[in-house]
Design a protein around this motif. Structure first.
Motif, mmCIF file in Angstrom:
data_model
loop_
_atom_site.group_PDB
_atom_site.id
_atom_site.type_symbol
_atom_site.label_atom_id
_atom_site.label_comp_id
_atom_site.label_asym_id
_atom_site.label_seq_id
_atom_site.Cartn_x
_atom_site.Cartn_y
_atom_site.Cartn_z
ATOM 1 N N ALA A 228 -10.431 3.927 1.650
ATOM 2 C CA ALA A 228 -9.166 4.812 1.699
ATOM 3 C C ALA A 228 -8.205 4.419 2.932
ATOM 4 O O ALA A 228 -7.129 4.145 2.794
ATOM 5 N N ASP A 229 -8.940 3.985 4.032
ATOM 6 C CA ASP A 229 -8.302 3.683 5.400
ATOM 7 C C ASP A 229 -7.720 2.192 5.133
ATOM 8 O O ASP A 229 -6.506 2.030 5.764
ATOM 9 N N VAL A 230 -8.491 1.444 4.420
ATOM 10 C CA VAL A 230 -7.970 0.113 4.002
ATOM 11 C C VAL A 230 -6.766 0.063 3.327
ATOM 12 O O VAL A 230 -5.739 -0.489 3.800
ATOM 13 N N TYR A 231 -6.477 0.848 2.160
ATOM 14 C CA TYR A 231 -5.446 0.908 1.513
ATOM 15 C C TYR A 231 -4.534 1.678 2.167
ATOM 16 O O TYR A 231 -3.269 1.316 2.003
ATOM 17 N N LEU A 232 -4.623 2.663 3.117
ATOM 18 C CA LEU A 232 -3.554 3.368 3.955
ATOM 19 C C LEU A 232 -2.923 2.287 4.692
ATOM 20 O O LEU A 232 -1.687 2.235 5.059
ATOM 21 N N THR A 233 -3.534 1.531 5.418
ATOM 22 C CA THR A 233 -3.368 0.304 6.450
ATOM 23 C C THR A 233 -2.421 -0.652 5.706
ATOM 24 O O THR A 233 -1.528 -1.115 6.130
ATOM 25 N N LEU A 234 -2.998 -1.000 4.495
ATOM 26 C CA LEU A 234 -2.158 -1.926 3.659
ATOM 27 C C LEU A 234 -0.662 -1.173 3.175
ATOM 28 O O LEU A 234 0.309 -2.058 3.340
ATOM 29 N N SER A 235 -0.734 -0.054 2.816
ATOM 30 C CA SER A 235 0.499 0.738 2.482
ATOM 31 C C SER A 235 1.338 0.623 3.753
ATOM 32 O O SER A 235 2.651 0.349 3.590
ATOM 33 N N ASP A 236 0.682 1.093 4.945
ATOM 34 C CA ASP A 236 1.944 1.007 5.776
ATOM 35 C C ASP A 236 2.519 -0.207 6.223
ATOM 36 O O ASP A 236 3.845 -0.477 6.699
ATOM 37 N N PHE A 237 1.749 -1.380 6.128
ATOM 38 C CA PHE A 237 2.212 -2.802 6.639
ATOM 39 C C PHE A 237 3.182 -2.939 5.480
ATOM 40 O O PHE A 237 4.253 -3.416 5.704
ATOM 41 N N VAL A 238 2.864 -2.989 4.146
ATOM 42 C CA VAL A 238 4.087 -3.430 3.264
ATOM 43 C C VAL A 238 5.068 -2.455 3.014
ATOM 44 O O VAL A 238 6.218 -2.822 2.848
ATOM 45 N N LEU A 239 4.996 -1.205 3.622
ATOM 46 C CA LEU A 239 6.112 -0.499 3.485
ATOM 47 C C LEU A 239 7.200 -0.920 4.714
ATOM 48 O O LEU A 239 8.345 -0.783 4.466
ATOM 49 N N ARG A 240 6.534 -1.217 5.796
ATOM 50 C CA ARG A 240 7.401 -2.082 6.983
ATOM 51 C C ARG A 240 8.266 -3.254 6.519
ATOM 52 O O ARG A 240 9.353 -3.562 6.975
ATOM 53 N N LEU A 241 7.611 -3.820 5.235
ATOM 54 C CA LEU A 241 8.310 -4.923 4.899
ATOM 55 C C LEU A 241 9.267 -4.589 3.553
ATOM 56 O O LEU A 241 9.827 -5.445 2.887
ATOM 57 N N LYS A 242 9.497 -3.196 3.314
ATOM 58 C CA LYS A 242 10.407 -2.781 2.582
ATOM 59 C C LYS A 242 9.818 -3.071 1.056
ATOM 60 O O LYS A 242 10.526 -3.082 0.133
ATOM 61 N N ASN A 243 8.572 -3.396 0.709
ATOM 62 C CA ASN A 243 8.170 -3.576 -0.464
ATOM 63 C C ASN A 243 7.570 -2.270 -1.022
ATOM 64 O O ASN A 243 6.298 -1.974 -0.941
ATOM 65 N N PHE A 244 8.193 -1.403 -1.599
ATOM 66 C CA PHE A 244 8.166 -0.073 -2.047
ATOM 67 C C PHE A 244 7.133 0.067 -2.931
ATOM 68 O O PHE A 244 6.351 0.859 -3.221
ATOM 69 N N GLU A 245 7.071 -0.789 -4.091
ATOM 70 C CA GLU A 245 6.405 -0.711 -5.172
ATOM 71 C C GLU A 245 4.928 -1.032 -4.869
ATOM 72 O O GLU A 245 3.990 -0.407 -5.447
ATOM 73 N N LEU A 246 4.940 -2.258 -4.245
ATOM 74 C CA LEU A 246 3.441 -2.408 -3.700
ATOM 75 C C LEU A 246 2.731 -1.351 -2.865
ATOM 76 O O LEU A 246 1.683 -0.958 -3.061
ATOM 77 N N ALA A 247 3.758 -0.856 -2.026
ATOM 78 C CA ALA A 247 3.234 0.227 -0.994
ATOM 79 C C ALA A 247 2.834 1.508 -1.921
ATOM 80 O O ALA A 247 1.689 2.013 -1.695
ATOM 81 N N ARG A 248 3.562 1.883 -2.916
ATOM 82 C CA ARG A 248 3.153 2.773 -3.864
ATOM 83 C C ARG A 248 1.848 2.830 -4.558
ATOM 84 O O ARG A 248 1.146 3.534 -4.645
ATOM 85 N N THR A 249 1.382 1.314 -5.126
ATOM 86 C CA THR A 249 0.521 1.174 -5.610
ATOM 87 C C THR A 249 -0.662 1.405 -4.719
ATOM 88 O O THR A 249 -1.803 2.200 -4.974
ATOM 89 N N TYR A 250 -0.554 0.884 -3.484
ATOM 90 C CA TYR A 250 -1.599 1.001 -2.326
ATOM 91 C C TYR A 250 -2.004 2.804 -2.042
ATOM 92 O O TYR A 250 -3.047 2.835 -1.925
#
Length: 286
Positions: free
Chosen positions: A229-251
């Protein structure tokens, strides 16, 4: 040094009175599609492997599994160059537990010395990566701290080259890349990072590889113990900073799934993560 694992009794596949489960889990075999748990074919038969090859005993699910384990050291004193290499490996093995007793300032040089004695060991650059990446002080803008963070990334990369099947190293690399990105933003060093697309692909690949390998380890009953869960959360935070909202939502959805699957929804850490997930989803939906 070699480990010899000799079977002393039968498995259920060969005898009604045999045990079930068991065997030796070999991490290196998780990169393929084959079986990553191996057992001697019959009592009296053996499996032999280097002790430095990451492995674990798979859980015995019923009955009793009896084995005899023997350790062998190979020496060739008539060939000085091979004998010297053997001693260097043993020297590295002795330095590794010694390093654990030292302060951080002494520990890192000790691990570097061990790694120089055994450049084939994946465990030593992994340990270096862990310690170089720990205790990231975002308020310390010094070049020395920046260099340590970058060395931590390189150490994890070196460990993965030597052992591509180590889920921990892929996880550590992903975390180190994430911390490097945050630190660079905080200390105005973004110009020193790889191009955004390349950086994103490296981090995403590291974490997704760690997840894929860890799932196999967990299925074998030999989990490395890091929090998916921590891995997916870190991924979410990173891609959100890149404005990739759909991938962030998936993670972010995977964070919730992992927590629910493990039944940890009432734990404090899980509640904290779920709050972060809710805040990020709220930002995406704005």
């Amino acid at each position: 040094i070699y480990s010899v694992n000799i079977a002393l009794n039968e498995h259920k596949d060969d005898s009604e009175n045999g045990f079930t489960g068991g065997g030796t889990f070999f991490e290196a075999l998780t990169v393929g599609d084959g079986d990553y748990i191996k057992r001697p074919s019959a009592p009296g038969h053996a499996i032999i492997h280097k002790t430095t090859q990451r492995h674990a005993g798979a859980p015995t699910t019923s009955g009793v599994r009896d084995i005899l384990v023997i350790f062998l050291t190979a020496r060739q004193p008539e060939k000085p160059e091979i004998e010297e290499a053997t001693w260097r490996v043993e020297r590295a093995m002795r330095l590794t537990p010694l390093a654990k007793e030292l302060t951080r300032d002494e520990l890192i040089p000790c691990l570097k010395l061990a790694a120089s004695n055994d450049p084939t060991s994946h465990a030593l650059p992994y340990a270096l990566g862990v310690h170089l990446s720990q205790e990231v002080d975002m308020n310390d803008p010094s070049d020395e701290r920046w260099e340590e963070i970058c060395q931590g990334v390189k150490s994890f990369e070196r460990s993965i080259v030597l052992n591509p099947a180590d889920a921990r190293a892929h996880y550590g690399l992903g975390m180190a890349l994430s911390e490097r990105h945050k630190y660079a933003m905080r200390t105005r060093r973004m110009h020193l990072l790889p191009p955004p697309q390349e950086a994103a692909e490296s981090l995403i690949n590291s974490f997704e590889t760690a997840i894929r390998l860890e799932i196999k380890c967990d299925e074998a009953g030999c989990s490395n113990g890091f929090n998916l869960a921590d891995v997916y959360l870190t991924l979410s935070d990173f891609v959100l900073r890149l404005k990739n909202f759909e991938l962030a939502r998936t993670y972010l959805n995977q964070v919730e799934e992992c927590i629910k699957r493990e039944g940890n929804t009432n734990e404090d850490w899980a509640q904290s993560m779920l709050q972060q997930v809710s805040a990020m989803l709220g930002y995406i939906n704005e």
